[in-house]
Scaffold this motif. Structure first.
Motif, mmCIF file in Angstrom:
data_model
loop_
_atom_site.group_PDB
_atom_site.id
_atom_site.type_symbol
_atom_site.label_atom_id
_atom_site.label_comp_id
_atom_site.label_asym_id
_atom_site.label_seq_id
_atom_site.Cartn_x
_atom_site.Cartn_y
_atom_site.Cartn_z
ATOM 1 N N LEU A 32 44.682 48.088 36.408
ATOM 2 C CA LEU A 32 45.488 47.562 37.498
ATOM 3 C C LEU A 32 45.272 48.372 38.772
ATOM 4 O O LEU A 32 45.135 47.816 39.869
ATOM 5 C CB LEU A 32 46.972 47.551 37.113
ATOM 6 C CG LEU A 32 47.934 46.941 38.113
ATOM 7 C CD1 LEU A 32 47.550 45.503 38.439
ATOM 8 C CD2 LEU A 32 49.351 47.003 37.574
ATOM 9 N N THR A 33 45.208 49.675 38.649
ATOM 10 C CA THR A 33 44.949 50.537 39.801
ATOM 11 C C THR A 33 43.583 50.222 40.411
ATOM 12 O O THR A 33 43.440 50.164 41.632
ATOM 13 C CB THR A 33 45.033 52.022 39.390
ATOM 14 O OG1 THR A 33 46.356 52.283 38.915
ATOM 15 C CG2 THR A 33 44.714 52.944 40.545
ATOM 16 N N ALA A 34 42.588 49.983 39.564
ATOM 17 C CA ALA A 34 41.255 49.629 40.056
ATOM 18 C C ALA A 34 41.278 48.295 40.801
ATOM 19 O O ALA A 34 40.661 48.148 41.858
ATOM 20 C CB ALA A 34 40.259 49.576 38.899
ATOM 21 N N VAL A 35 42.010 47.337 40.275
ATOM 22 C CA VAL A 35 42.119 46.024 40.929
ATOM 23 C C VAL A 35 42.768 46.178 42.300
ATOM 24 O O VAL A 35 42.287 45.625 43.290
ATOM 25 C CB VAL A 35 42.913 45.038 40.045
ATOM 26 C CG1 VAL A 35 43.299 43.800 40.821
ATOM 27 C CG2 VAL A 35 42.101 44.663 38.823
ATOM 28 N N VAL A 36 43.843 46.931 42.376
ATOM 29 C CA VAL A 36 44.515 47.145 43.661
ATOM 30 C C VAL A 36 43.562 47.846 44.631
ATOM 31 O O VAL A 36 43.534 47.529 45.820
ATOM 32 C CB VAL A 36 45.819 47.951 43.482
ATOM 33 C CG1 VAL A 36 46.404 48.365 44.823
ATOM 34 C CG2 VAL A 36 46.827 47.136 42.693
ATOM 35 N N GLY A 37 42.747 48.750 44.115
ATOM 36 C CA GLY A 37 41.755 49.433 44.947
ATOM 37 C C GLY A 37 40.754 48.474 45.563
ATOM 38 O O GLY A 37 40.212 48.733 46.639
ATOM 39 N N HIS A 38 40.516 47.337 44.918
ATOM 40 C CA HIS A 38 39.618 46.320 45.463
ATOM 41 C C HIS A 38 40.361 45.326 46.348
ATOM 42 O O HIS A 38 39.798 44.794 47.298
ATOM 43 C CB HIS A 38 38.911 45.572 44.330
ATOM 44 C CG HIS A 38 37.905 46.400 43.620
ATOM 45 N ND1 HIS A 38 36.668 46.681 44.137
ATOM 46 C CD2 HIS A 38 37.956 47.034 42.423
ATOM 47 C CE1 HIS A 38 36.000 47.446 43.300
ATOM 48 N NE2 HIS A 38 36.760 47.681 42.245
ATOM 49 N N ALA A 92 49.890 49.518 43.069
ATOM 50 C CA ALA A 92 50.228 48.514 42.060
ATOM 51 C C ALA A 92 51.683 48.073 42.181
ATOM 52 O O ALA A 92 52.012 46.929 41.887
ATOM 53 C CB ALA A 92 49.953 49.066 40.664
ATOM 54 N N THR A 93 52.546 48.949 42.682
ATOM 55 C CA THR A 93 53.956 48.606 42.822
ATOM 56 C C THR A 93 54.205 47.609 43.957
ATOM 57 O O THR A 93 55.309 47.085 44.082
ATOM 58 C CB THR A 93 54.808 49.871 43.067
ATOM 59 O OG1 THR A 93 54.285 50.552 44.214
ATOM 60 C CG2 THR A 93 54.772 50.783 41.844
#
Length: 94
Positions: free
Chosen positions: A40-46, A79-80
């Motif tokens: 999820l953190t990686a997705v938000v990073g994109h 993510a939040t």
């Protein structure tokens, strides 16, 4: 992706219990979500840079006169900043 998700689940009204059991075993019944938190953190990073590019493009030539640049506080950064409405776990066969 949402269309593929929907197509896969057409006609289903209940969870696929065998897959839920596998996921629960993998995550200790949702207590160990580290792997998924990292994803999820990686997705938000994109998402964040993509959001910023969209905003910059919207300000460019030919932009609509009624475009409103969102406040910095409304820009997704973690993510939040997102609400999880559903999830789909994809796993390789055993």
């Amino acid at each position: 992706m949402l269309e593929a998700f929907e197509t896969t689940l057409i006609g289903r009204s209940e969870a696929i219990l065998r897959l839920c059991d596998i996921f629960n075993a993998e995550t200790d019944n949702g207590q160990d979500m580290d792997r998924y938190d990292k994803l999820l953190t990686a997705v938000v990073g994109h998402i964040t840079p993509a959001h910023n590019r969209t905003q910059i493009t919207s300000l460019g030539i030919g932009a609509s006169r009624d475009f409103i640049l969102p406040r910095f506080s409304k820009t997704p950064r973690a993510a939040t900043d997102f609400e999880l409405v559903t999830w789909l776990a994809i796993s390789s066969p055993e």
